[in-house]
Design an enzyme around this catalytic site. Structure first.
Site, PDB file in Angstrom:
ATOM      1  N   HIS A  78     -36.070  16.106  -2.802  1.00 49.59           N
ATOM      2  CA  HIS A  78     -35.929  17.088  -1.727  1.00 49.59           C
ATOM      3  C   HIS A  78     -34.476  17.367  -1.354  1.00 49.59           C
ATOM      4  O   HIS A  78     -34.215  17.978  -0.317  1.00 49.59           O
ATOM      5  CB  HIS A  78     -36.709  16.617  -0.496  1.00 49.59           C
ATOM      6  CG  HIS A  78     -38.172  16.486  -0.743  1.00 49.59           C
ATOM      7  ND1 HIS A  78     -39.014  15.714   0.045  1.00 49.59           N
ATOM      8  CD2 HIS A  78     -38.973  17.031  -1.697  1.00 49.59           C
ATOM      9  CE1 HIS A  78     -40.252  15.790  -0.412  1.00 49.59           C
ATOM     10  NE2 HIS A  78     -40.249  16.579  -1.475  1.00 49.59           N
ATOM     11  N   CYS A 137     -24.978  27.884   0.874  1.00 52.70           N
ATOM     12  CA  CYS A 137     -24.978  29.257   1.380  1.00 52.70           C
ATOM     13  C   CYS A 137     -26.149  30.019   0.771  1.00 52.70           C
ATOM     14  O   CYS A 137     -26.350  29.998  -0.448  1.00 52.70           O
ATOM     15  CB  CYS A 137     -23.665  29.955   1.043  1.00 52.70           C
ATOM     16  SG  CYS A 137     -23.619  31.699   1.551  1.00 52.70           S
TER      17      CYS A 137
END
Length: 281
Positions: free
Chosen positions: A127, A135
């Site tokens: 994860h 970004c």
């Protein structure tokens, strides 16, 4: 609080677990229960099941600037304690098991980097990790610590607020509309923690790297996970389907219980050091 097995039953199942692991190549899959003893809360453990927690949803974060503001406002408050968490005895035992050649690798569903801090080298972070931000426009990856500095400068005094830490590394606080979010320094785009949110897919390369660890092992050992999320459960289901033994070490029931050759009901930090000692003896 969920009931656990009596001590004599844990002892018997621990002996069974050791018999299964001894002399085998072991792949390890860890979940939030491996880090709760370091002070990081989880979503589905014995304590947090008593109160509702709403995880960040990927679609909401992507579509709603207010949701992103809410996340970062809470994250500024929770980050200092999250980043300050230290590995516990369970993390250190797993690192020692790797150092002694017992593991084919370690797959973690956690985003806290505590396995790395403990010394584990061959780790797949399914994860991602909260230590990085990405970004959403240009894809630039940068350190979370640097973003913390910028957010604190843009919101003086905010980080000093007191609130309970939440599993996402944020805090239980209502940000209102006053918090100021800062953009990407490269392109001024929106920023996201470099983790897989609920509803977001795990990158294919990570899944393949994790499967390579399971494929190289004789046994899959799951530590501190309820396996409620498919990203981790897939490895248990796949291993069991092909006849590869699965062992579970967790407080309380898990989704993988029907597939387990051995189940030990207990805390990772309490039992993994003993497992290490007895496997090394």
């Amino acid at each position: 609080m969920l009931e656990t097995l009596p001590p004599e039953a844990v002892g018997r199942s621990l002996d069974d677990l050791l018999a299964l692991l001894r002399g085998k190549r072991i792949a390890v899959l860890t979940g939030a229960g491996c880090s709760t003893e370091s002070g990081i809360p989880d979503y589905r453990g014995p304590e947090t099941r008593r109160r509702a927690r709403n995880p960040i949803q990927f679609k909401a974060f992507m579509a709603d600037p207010a949701m992103r503001r809410r996340y970062w406002a809470r994250a500024v408050v929770g980050w200092e304690r999250f980043d300050g968490a230290q590995p516990n005895a369970g993390h250190r035992a797993l690192a020692a098991m790797e150092e002694r050649g017992l593991l084919t690798g370690l797959i973690t569903q956690n985003v806290d980097r505590l396995h790395h801090r403990a010394g584990s080298q061959n780790v797949v972070e399914l994860h991602g990790a909260l230590a990085e931000v990405v970004c959403l426009d240009c894809g630039a990856v940068s350190p979370r610590a640097e973003l913390q500095r910028r957010l604190r400068e843009a919101n003086p005094g905010w980080a000093a607020r007191s609130a309970e830490m939440a599993p996402d590394g944020d805090a239980e606080i209502d940000p209102g509309a006053d918090f100021r979010v800062v953009p990407c320094e490269v392109c001024s785009g929106a920023l996201k923690p470099h983790v897989v949110f609920f509803g977001e897919g795990v990158p294919k390369a990570r899944v393949e790297a994790a499967w390579s660890m399971v494929d190289a092992a004789n046994v899959l050992l799951v530590v501190g996970s309820s396996l409620a999320v498919f990203s981790g459960y897939r490895f248990v289901r796949g291993a069991a389907k092909r006849g590869q033994p699965v062992a579970l070490l967790n407080l309380g029931e898990t989704r993988g219980d029907p597939h387990a050759a051995v189940k030990v009901d207990g805390a990772a930090g309490a039992l993994l050091p003993e497992i290490l000692q007895r496997l090394s003896g």
